[in-house]
Write an enzyme that holds these catalytic residues in place. Structure first.
Site, PDB file in Angstrom:
ATOM      1  N   TYR A  42       0.841  -1.195   0.000  1.00 20.42           N
ATOM      2  CA  TYR A  42       0.000   0.000   0.000  1.00 20.42           C
ATOM      3  C   TYR A  42       0.877   1.247   0.000  1.00 20.42           C
ATOM      4  CZ  TYR A  42      -3.830  -3.174   1.107  1.00 20.42           C
ATOM      5  OH  TYR A  42      -4.750  -4.181   1.058  1.00 20.42           O
TER       6      TYR A  42
ATOM      7  N   ASN B 137     -12.443  -0.919  -5.027  1.00 21.01           N
ATOM      8  CA  ASN B 137     -12.222  -1.273  -6.427  1.00 21.01           C
ATOM      9  C   ASN B 137     -13.430  -2.051  -6.950  1.00 21.01           C
ATOM     10  OD1 ASN B 137     -11.328  -2.218  -8.911  1.00 21.01           O
ATOM     11  ND2 ASN B 137      -9.856  -3.649  -8.024  1.00 21.01           N
TER      12      ASN B 137
ATOM     13  N   CYS C 171      -6.430  -5.597  -7.539  1.00 24.84           N
ATOM     14  CA  CYS C 171      -6.220  -5.159  -6.158  1.00 24.84           C
ATOM     15  C   CYS C 171      -5.687  -6.297  -5.284  1.00 24.84           C
ATOM     16  CB  CYS C 171      -7.504  -4.582  -5.576  1.00 24.84           C
ATOM     17  SG  CYS C 171      -8.948  -5.630  -5.728  1.00 24.84           S
ATOM     18  N   HIS C 172      -5.797  -7.532  -5.753  1.00 25.38           N
ATOM     19  CA  HIS C 172      -5.254  -8.671  -4.992  1.00 25.38           C
ATOM     20  C   HIS C 172      -3.726  -8.646  -4.958  1.00 25.38           C
ATOM     21  CE1 HIS C 172      -5.455 -10.089  -9.190  1.00 25.38           C
ATOM     22  NE2 HIS C 172      -4.395 -10.844  -8.885  1.00 25.38           N
TER      23      HIS C 172
END
Length: 180
Positions: free
Chosen positions: A112, A135, A143-144
């Site tokens: 992040y 998302n 996003c994983h």
């Protein structure tokens, strides 16, 4: 072609991470929800009201075929990048985060903190996490592939077990145990 620009079409597919409900506007994929359509259509309707005001939502499996085919290829290990059009609805900050997610190569991860730095907001780590969580097009907007700074898997809208499966599919095995 999708009839009318105020129409959102949807379809459902089975996948190795469970059923997926897909939604599209005339411009592209706008939502992917984990779960069966009877559970996920409510979320898509709420999303549509938030971003599109009054839209018609209708099932149209034929229109969604290209998305279904590319997702199947991804799950079979035959596709590493998606080229279906995507229409993202969100704040300017969220869109900046989601564009950065799309730049993470297949089989790799970023923290992040790295995403925050990449979008020019190095102190916005928590906000990046919030945008990641919102998302609307997981898997295609990956996003994983975002993990904690210490290498742990943290947070995933579809559940950490799905995040683990997607990262394993891509050949990335986390160095640490999953955080709960």
């Amino acid at each position: 072609m999708i009839p009318g620009s105020r129409t959102v079409v949807w379809s459902q597919m089975d996948s190795p991470v469970g059923p997926l409900t897909l939604a599209m506007t005339a411009k592209g994929v706008c939502a992917i929800e984990f779960g069966k359509s009877d559970q996920t259509l409510v979320g898509i309707k709420v999303w549509a009201e938030q971003w599109g005001r009054s839209v018609k939502i209708e099932r149209n499996d034929r229109t969604c075929v290209p998305v279904v085919e590319q997702l199947k290829e991804y799950f079979e290990g035959k596709r590493q990048q998606f080229d279906v059009p995507v229409e993202l609805f969100g704040t300017p900050f969220q869109k900046a985060v989601w564009r950065q997610l799309q730049a993470i190569p297949y089989g790799q991860v970023r923290s992040y903190k790295e995403i925050a730095k990449a979008i020019g907001a190095p102190k916005a780590v928590r906000a990046v996490g919030g945008a990641n969580n919102k998302n609307p097009v997981p898997i295609i907007v990956p996003c994983h592939r975002v993990i904690g700074s210490n290498g742990s898997l943290v947070g995933y809208g579809g559940g950490l077990h799905i995040k683990e499966k997607l990262l394993a599919l891509e050949g990335y095995l986390p160095r640490k145990n999953v955080s709960h």
